[in-house]
Design an enzyme around this catalytic site. Structure first.
Site, PDB file in Angstrom:
ATOM      1  N   PHE B 129      63.363  28.327 -33.807  1.00 24.77           N
ATOM      2  CA  PHE B 129      63.409  27.766 -35.394  1.00 24.77           C
ATOM      3  C   PHE B 129      63.258  29.223 -36.554  1.00 24.77           C
ATOM      4  CE2 PHE B 129      63.279  25.799 -39.863  1.00 24.77           C
ATOM      5  CZ  PHE B 129      64.052  25.264 -40.132  1.00 24.77           C
ATOM      6  N   ASP B 198      55.672  24.234 -31.240  1.00 27.31           N
ATOM      7  CA  ASP B 198      56.239  23.363 -32.476  1.00 27.31           C
ATOM      8  C   ASP B 198      56.462  22.840 -31.827  1.00 27.31           C
ATOM      9  OD1 ASP B 198      57.368  22.635 -34.029  1.00 27.31           O
ATOM     10  OD2 ASP B 198      58.292  24.563 -35.097  1.00 27.31           O
ATOM     11  N   TYR B 223      58.529  14.724 -41.694  1.00 23.55           N
ATOM     12  CA  TYR B 223      60.534  14.106 -42.113  1.00 23.55           C
ATOM     13  C   TYR B 223      61.632  13.584 -41.208  1.00 23.55           C
ATOM     14  CZ  TYR B 223      60.981  19.154 -43.409  1.00 23.55           C
ATOM     15  OH  TYR B 223      61.201  20.906 -43.230  1.00 23.55           O
ATOM     16  N   LYS B 224      61.062  14.537 -39.824  1.00 26.76           N
ATOM     17  CA  LYS B 224      62.921  14.851 -38.683  1.00 26.76           C
ATOM     18  C   LYS B 224      62.118  13.371 -38.362  1.00 26.76           C
ATOM     19  CE  LYS B 224      62.914  19.479 -38.546  1.00 26.76           C
ATOM     20  NZ  LYS B 224      64.051  20.278 -38.853  1.00 26.76           N
ATOM     21  N   ARG B 385      76.360  19.662 -35.086  1.00 24.55           N
ATOM     22  CA  ARG B 385      75.149  19.376 -34.700  1.00 24.55           C
ATOM     23  C   ARG B 385      74.774  17.637 -34.722  1.00 24.55           C
ATOM     24  NH1 ARG B 385      68.975  21.496 -36.464  1.00 24.55           N
ATOM     25  NH2 ARG B 385      69.363  20.587 -38.434  1.00 24.55           N
TER      26      ARG B 385
END
Lengths: 426, 426
Positions: B129, B198, B223-224, B385
């Site tokens: 990421f 991560d 928040y995912k 996605r």
């Protein structure tokens, strides 16, 4: 001598009085701790509820565009900028004060040492707010630099040619003493030193003119005088002359020139967006906007100049009444009497019992706070700290607070055991 | 071949189905973007309203004690810990993912280089990421180190004796491919290299066993899949064997051993409190708790093992249905078929039109997202996605999503001009 009726008359004549109605003040409380955590703007409950239910719940990721989450830090920064003498497009609201200090201090060190590698020192004030010193200490340890701490009267002499950065808090958290930002910045610049100003106890409390003072970098707090809510995101400002050289290692995606290109290499965004790092807590950030909105409303009533005038009248009145009505109990004054050297708080000293007096006042719903002294040198005594936020504190509040203090002292109420046990974390 | 009725039967038999009632899902929306921003737990509206009105509005600074703001990061960390195979007292919820990565990467570099100064490299994956790479790049630039980016199949060969830290994201944000955390950690340790993981696309999405894998440091996103709200604070974990050596320059007051002693020198708190820096956004942090509460409720229904089983069934079903019902339109599969290598998302590739297809689906209330490819090498194609959060996505949702995709492709609807204009920031 000021009387209760005088205080009521001052409130009746106060052109800023309507601003008090913007806040949800708890019934029966005289809140003199807005310098620690500001009160709740009435608009915040509905605003936060809308962010939760509609922006998050219904619109979900579309809110990045439809609710403009993406430039919320910049929009709030533009709203805050006039309070500190900054221009549009110069401020962002983001992260914590400590993190923002790390960013600007790191960037300032990079710039100063790139231009002059022999500059290996950061100078600050020994009684600066501790987290500022801790962040500076962390950076110094990481980079092999030196943090030099001096007393206020020794700052000028410490500005030598091996100093990279002068880092100061404008209004001292313990005493309410305010530095002359322009004079110190000018003195530092004369020695080629960059200046970082922490406005935690200034923004929204006293007029600040970062451009007028020629400051280089500044940061500040969202949850004190700005009434942004507990732990509200902080702010960061960089003089435009430095914006394009601003580089710091907290180089996260939100500061990237093209964050949704997902390129593996970091390219800082042009301008202030590069002060951002990771994704921001949108709900807390939205609450901060409600605090800033009250200052926007205050503009029509004279803005920071009018707020400053009232603030000084409130603190003058408090000092006068304490000295007249609470004499003989060993209280001292840590805050300067000189207006030009005073923030928006009054700090009283007492050799013994300061903690218990504050607790006794809190039990009477007069909320200030206690700050421990150094217990040794006598330079820093124990402090009873009272913040006066002119947005919502009135002169009758000042009268009543002093009256409670007088009763606590005269009755010896503060000596009761329950006020002398410190079980709390704050 | 799976039918709509099969999907309905799977939903009816799903032991996790009751968890869906914990969320306020927008009517008519099939939300396959919980990997970007999780949905709203129903409890969050009341919780946040209470924090605003009572904790902030009424109780004000007393809430540091009465509402236990002071250890909220640790309490949420303890609640999160079982989701990632961490123990109590090992995780804190604080700051952003990027900031937390800076902390652990900085600490890891300090440790590795103190023990072995010749280690001057950080190894990571080229398609990690981007913000992870930006933070590593910032640290490397600051300290004169080197960031080495390799393809997944080249990681093992890159673990040489000059490497200080291997930094990887467990589940790839673009492809949904999942690394073998234990195997890579073991390989790195064999070369004396510390590992930073991560978990942004893992925590709450797939079972993670940090202790079992022997990992050194970990961070992740609130928040995912954890449904903590937009920009919710992130988390950080350090293996207890390193906790007392953990040192990093973001040394703010909340990580101090005695934060209210206001001493000018920084003394890190014992244990995990030292991972904290500045004051946290309490409102946003409180919302995160509501997301974690759903996982606590899920414990009684089988916890992460049951969620993983359902997640794989959802993604298997999606892949099968896309291949059966959307054949002939040039769609490819970027996500591994092998369960052990798959996170909780499915990424489809398409040489042209991927962006427009995603927009056409969004117009039909099927929300996934588009991630641009590298446009050149062919290694990374444009991606459609789709995240599958087993807490609230059902098998009928999968059927309907594929049916919409089929219609968008077969009608050529995606070729309409309005789906081919990219005006959005995300």
């Amino acid at each position: 001598m000021t009387t209760l009726n005088d205080c009521r008359a001052l409130d009746a004549a106060d052109p800023l009085r309507p601003l008090r109605s913007h806040f949800a003040l708890p019934d029966g409380v005289i809140y003199l701790d807005g310098n620690s955590l500001g009160v709740l703007p009435k608009a915040a409950a509905a605003r936060v509820a809308d962010v939760v239910a509609r922006e998050w719940g219904t619109d979900l990721i579309r809110s990045w565009n439809t609710a403009r989450w993406f430039d919320l830090p910049q929009r709030l920064g533009d709203q805050l900028a006039p309070l500190v003498g900054a221009g549009p497009g110069e401020v962002v609201c983001t992260d914590s004060t400590s993190i923002n200090l790390y960013k600007v201090l790191s960037a300032a060190l990079n710039m100063a040492r790139e231009d002059s590698p022999g500059r290996t020192r950061i100078v600050s004030e020994r009684s600066n707010f501790p987290t500022d010193l801790y962040i500076a200490e962390g950076l110094c340890k990481e980079r092999g630099l030196e943090l030099v701490l001096v007393e206020p009267e020794d700052i000028a002499a410490a500005l030598t040619s091996d100093v990279a950065v002068l880092m100061l808090t404008h209004v001292n958290y313990r005493t309410g003493a305010m530095h002359d930002m322009e004079a110190l910045t000018t003195a530092a610049h004369a020695q080629g030193i960059l200046c970082v100003w922490d406005l935690a106890h200034s923004a929204g409390a006293v007029p600040v003119d970062l451009h007028g003072a020629g400051a280089d970098f500044s940061i500040g707090c969202g949850y004190k005088y700005l009434n942004g809510g507990p732990g509200a995101p902080a702010f960061v400002w960089v003089h435009p002359r430095h914006a394009d050289r601003f580089w710091q290692p907290l180089s996260g995606w939100w500061g990237h020139a093209a964050p949704f290109q997902f390129t593996p290499d970091y390219q800082p965004a042009p301008g202030i967006t590069r002060y951002l790092c990771g994704t921001q807590p949108i709900i807390s950030l939205s609450a901060l906007q409600c605090g800033l909105d009250v200052f926007t409303a205050a503009q029509a009533l004279g803005g920071m100049a009018a707020l400053r005038q009232k603030s000084l009248a409130l603190t003058d009145t408090f000092i006068d009444l304490v000295e007249a009505r609470c004499a003989g109990h060993g209280l001292g004054l840590a805050t300067p009497r000189e207006h030009a050297q005073r923030g928006s708080q009054v700090c009283l000293t007492k050799d013994t019992g300061a903690y218990a007096i504050v607790q006794a006042l809190i039990a009477r719903n007069v909320i200030g706070d206690f700050r421990k002294g150094d217990g040794g040198t006598g330079r820093h005594k124990d402090i009873l700290r009272f913040g006066f936020t002119p947005l919502y504190i009135g002169f009758e509040d000042v009268w009543n607070a002093v009256e409670h203090l007088r009763e606590v002292l005269e009755t010896g109420e503060w000596q009761r055991p329950e006020f002398n046990q410190n079980n709390a974390v704050t």
